[in-house]
Scaffold this motif. Structure first.
Motif, PDB file in Angstrom:
ATOM      1  N   LEU A 150       0.838  -1.206   0.000  1.00 46.31           N
ATOM      2  CA  LEU A 150       0.000   0.000   0.000  1.00 46.31           C
ATOM      3  C   LEU A 150       0.871   1.254   0.000  1.00 46.31           C
ATOM      4  CD1 LEU A 150      -2.873  -1.044   2.454  1.00 46.31           C
ATOM      5  CD2 LEU A 150      -2.970  -0.889  -0.038  1.00 46.31           C
ATOM      6  N   ILE A 191      -1.154   4.454  -1.579  1.00 47.80           N
ATOM      7  CA  ILE A 191      -2.567   4.423  -1.155  1.00 47.80           C
ATOM      8  C   ILE A 191      -2.641   4.736   0.341  1.00 47.80           C
ATOM      9  CG2 ILE A 191      -4.610   2.906  -0.861  1.00 47.80           C
ATOM     10  CD1 ILE A 191      -3.506   1.358  -3.348  1.00 47.80           C
ATOM     11  N   TYR A 236      -4.067   4.558   3.954  1.00 50.48           N
ATOM     12  CA  TYR A 236      -4.845   3.497   4.604  1.00 50.48           C
ATOM     13  C   TYR A 236      -4.892   3.707   6.112  1.00 50.48           C
ATOM     14  CZ  TYR A 236      -0.253   1.642   5.792  1.00 50.48           C
ATOM     15  OH  TYR A 236       1.024   1.509   6.287  1.00 50.48           O
ATOM     16  N   ASP A 240      -8.990   1.318   3.362  1.00 54.56           N
ATOM     17  CA  ASP A 240      -8.762   2.587   2.659  1.00 54.56           C
ATOM     18  C   ASP A 240      -9.125   3.764   3.583  1.00 54.56           C
ATOM     19  OD1 ASP A 240      -8.569   3.635  -0.448  1.00 54.56           O
ATOM     20  OD2 ASP A 240      -9.778   4.942   0.860  1.00 54.56           O
ATOM     21  N   LYS A 241      -8.232   4.754   3.650  1.00 49.89           N
ATOM     22  CA  LYS A 241      -8.422   5.866   4.600  1.00 49.89           C
ATOM     23  C   LYS A 241      -9.706   6.639   4.296  1.00 49.89           C
ATOM     24  CE  LYS A 241      -5.875   9.454   6.899  1.00 49.89           C
ATOM     25  NZ  LYS A 241      -4.729  10.337   6.865  1.00 49.89           N
ATOM     26  N   THR A 275     -12.469   5.587   1.948  1.00 51.91           N
ATOM     27  CA  THR A 275     -13.704   4.814   1.730  1.00 51.91           C
ATOM     28  C   THR A 275     -13.956   3.758   2.801  1.00 51.91           C
ATOM     29  OG1 THR A 275     -12.614   3.104   0.438  1.00 51.91           O
ATOM     30  CG2 THR A 275     -13.406   5.053  -0.773  1.00 51.91           C
ATOM     31  N   LEU A 334      -8.682  -3.520   2.463  1.00 55.68           N
ATOM     32  CA  LEU A 334      -7.701  -3.718   1.390  1.00 55.68           C
ATOM     33  C   LEU A 334      -6.774  -4.895   1.657  1.00 55.68           C
ATOM     34  CD1 LEU A 334      -6.706   0.033   0.850  1.00 55.68           C
ATOM     35  CD2 LEU A 334      -8.352  -1.302  -0.461  1.00 55.68           C
ATOM     36  N   SER A 364     -16.575  -2.777   3.877  1.00 59.63           N
ATOM     37  CA  SER A 364     -15.752  -1.800   4.592  1.00 59.63           C
ATOM     38  C   SER A 364     -15.366  -2.416   5.935  1.00 59.63           C
ATOM     39  CB  SER A 364     -16.553  -0.515   4.821  1.00 59.63           C
ATOM     40  OG  SER A 364     -17.661  -0.811   5.650  1.00 59.63           O
TER      41      SER A 364
END
Ligand code: FAD
Ligand code: NAI
Length: 467
Positions: A367, A372, A374, A402-403, A405, A409, A434
């Motif tokens: 990541l 991305i 996170y 994901d930070k 949404t 991941l 999520s």
């Protein structure tokens, strides 16, 4: 000459599962296997026998070290390696016989012998007596798997310098074993013998164990294995291993480039596996192995000859039985005109040490490299009531989301029974859950699965309940 819709070369989990799916879809199918037993590496010298010995050795370890605390007294405890190997062989035989049953049930023709291409449509099967049979296939699937890899200087002699195949059949419990490679085989087979009393010394050139997994897993695993007696020489580059008759001597270069030697009664070479295409005569079909020895395929697992496919360890990607199986099903459905789908990001990886390791999706390192952003939620196994009850308190469960949404991941676990727990994460990620979705699911108490909920709570808003 026999004609088929599909001819499959190799009966490992890729080949035999593909054969079943082809037959289910009404395709006339043949499978070719050079050995007398079906099932490939996985059933004969891989997943199944290693797990059988891991289970036996874990019982012995618990009886030796943990039973007394549970209030169980055992006297005269002894590991009987002959019986352990015998039981393992019975498990293997039953499992392989099960594959033969499935071939017969699905009316799949099994041809025993080495399969080699005559041309793009024809495969020759040469059996042990040299008898040749020609098969034609409208479609041909290469599922010839992999073999143990080694580098110059560490060629296995299969006596004292051994691969996983010989390690599954030792007739004695070694006093000391050197293990080259702190990957999956090194740690699993090292665990088998370590639990039986062998001193295990691992020589690895990377700085961490299980270097392809999330970095936190390797760190935790090293702490745990050191406690049960493993010794590690990290960042050591093996130069040579010599069989001295009753012992082996290994020479490696350490970080400072100094030569250091280690002696033991056996050396297990576990530095990866390489794709196996030997004997296939790929050139007769207009194909060639790439520089890594693999058969090149496109996203549909087709080679450059469109009706010849390749699956499993012989192609790119993780060398895992379930990955080979999924690819086998994918190709069968594609041949039958369906539109199958395979998500490589969601192929879980498991290491069957104790505690177990399991992971799916992206690591923190991946990541970060991809830029991305996170969030991370982690929960220690020792905070679970179930873990204290069973005395299996080592490890953690970590969820990366994901930070923005909150989509999950990656999930990385080290702890008791996480090989089974990981499927909750795989399912959640398949449905693009999520972290909050996972956190809101009711988990039974007391179970190890509560750790998944807690880690998801931690990833959602840092609101784990029991830490
Ligand atoms: P294989 O299983 O290698 O099968 C290929 C078959 O093709 C073999 O039977 C071979 O004899 C045959 N063959 C080759 N060439 C020819 C030819 N020319 N003609 C006819 N037949 C031919 N994976 C997991 O997911 N979980 C585990 O726990 C696990 N544990 C493992 C433990 C060990 C010790 C090892 C070595 C591997 C382990 N693996 C595990 C990896 C797993 O075994 C492989 O990923 C899997 O077997 C690959 O399946 P495959 O069908 O591609 O090939
Ligand atoms: P691996 O790729 O997991 O580990 C090999 C290790 O050897 C790495 O840590 C690497 O850095 C190290 N190494 C390589 N060259 C070296 C050298 N010269 N000196 C010192 N260290 C060196 O390969 P492994 O363990 O042999 O397993 C092969 C395959 O079998 C894996 O791809 C794995 O997926 C599969 N397998 C899967 C299992 C499972 O799913 N539980 C169990 C066993 C095997």
């Amino acid at each position: 000459m026999s004609a088929y819709d599909v001819v499959i070369i190799g009966s490992g989990p890729g080949g035999y599962v593909s054969a079943i799916r082809c037959a289910q879809l009404g395709l006339k199918t043949a499978i070719i296997e050079k050995y007398n037993t079906l099932g490939g590496t996985c059933l004969n010298v891989g997943c199944i026998p290693s797990k059988a010995l891991l289970d036996s050795s874990e019982h012995f370890h618990n009886a030796t070290h943990n039973f007394a605390e549970h209030g169980i007294e055992v006297k005269g405890l002894k590991a009987n390696i002959t019986q352990m190997i015998q039981r393992k062989n019975e498990v293997v035989n039953q499992t392989c016989a099960g594959v033969k049953f499935l071939m017969d049930k699905n009316k799949i023709d099994v041809h025993t012998g080495v399969g080699s291409f005559v041309d793009k449509q024809t495969v020759k099967v040469t059996n042990g007596e040299g008898k040749e049979t020609l098969l034609t296939g409208k479609n041909i699937i290469i599922a010839t798997g992999s073999k143990p890899n080694f580098f110059p200087g560490m060629e296995p002699d299969k006596k004292r310098i051994i691969t996983s195949t010989e390690a599954l059949n030792l007739t004695e419990i070694p006093k000391k074993m050197l293990v080259i490679g702190a990957g999956v085989i090194g740690l699993e087979m090292g665990s088998v013998y370590g639990r039986l009393g062998t001193e295990i010394q691992v020589i690895e050139f990377a700085p961490t164990l299980l270097p392809t997994m999330d970095g936190s897993i390797g760190k935790e695993m090293m702490k745990i294995l050191k406690k049960v007696g493993f010794k590690f020489q990290m960042e050591h580059r093996v130069q040579k291993v010599e069989n001295k008759g009753k012992s082996v001597v290994l020479t490696a270069l350490n970080k400072k480039n100094e030569a250091v030697t280690f002696e033991a009664d056996y050396c297990l070479v576990a530095v990866g596996r390489k794709a196996h295409t030997q004997g296939l005569a790929l050139e007769n079909a207009g194909l060639a192995a790439n520089t890594r020895g693999q058969v090149e395929v496109n996203d549909h697992l087709q080679t450059t000859v469109p009706h010849i496919y390749a699956i499993g360890d012989v192609v790119r990607g993780a060398m895992l039985a379930h990955k080979a199986e999924e690819e086998g099903v994918y190709v069968a459905e594609l041949i039958a005109g369906q539109k199958p789908h395979l998500n490589y990001n969601l192929i879980p990886g498991v290491v069957y040490t104790w505690p177990e390791v399991a992971a799916v999706g992206k690591t923190e390192e991946e990541l970060k490299a991809a830029g991305i952003e996170y969030k991370m939620g982690s929960f220690p196994i020792k905070a679970l009531g179930r873990a204290r009850a069973s005395m299996d308190t080592a490890g953690f469960i970590k969820i990366l989301a994901d930070k923005t949404t909150d989509e999950v991941l990656g999930v990385h676990m080290i702890g008791p029974r996480v090989a089974d727990l990981i499927m909750e994460a795989v399912t959640a990620m398949e449905y693009r859950a999520s972290a909050e979705d996972m956190a809101r699911i009711c988990h039974p108490h007391p179970t190890y699965s509560e750790g998944v909920k807690e880690a998801a709570l931690a990833a959602t808003e840092n609101r784990a309940l029991h830490v």
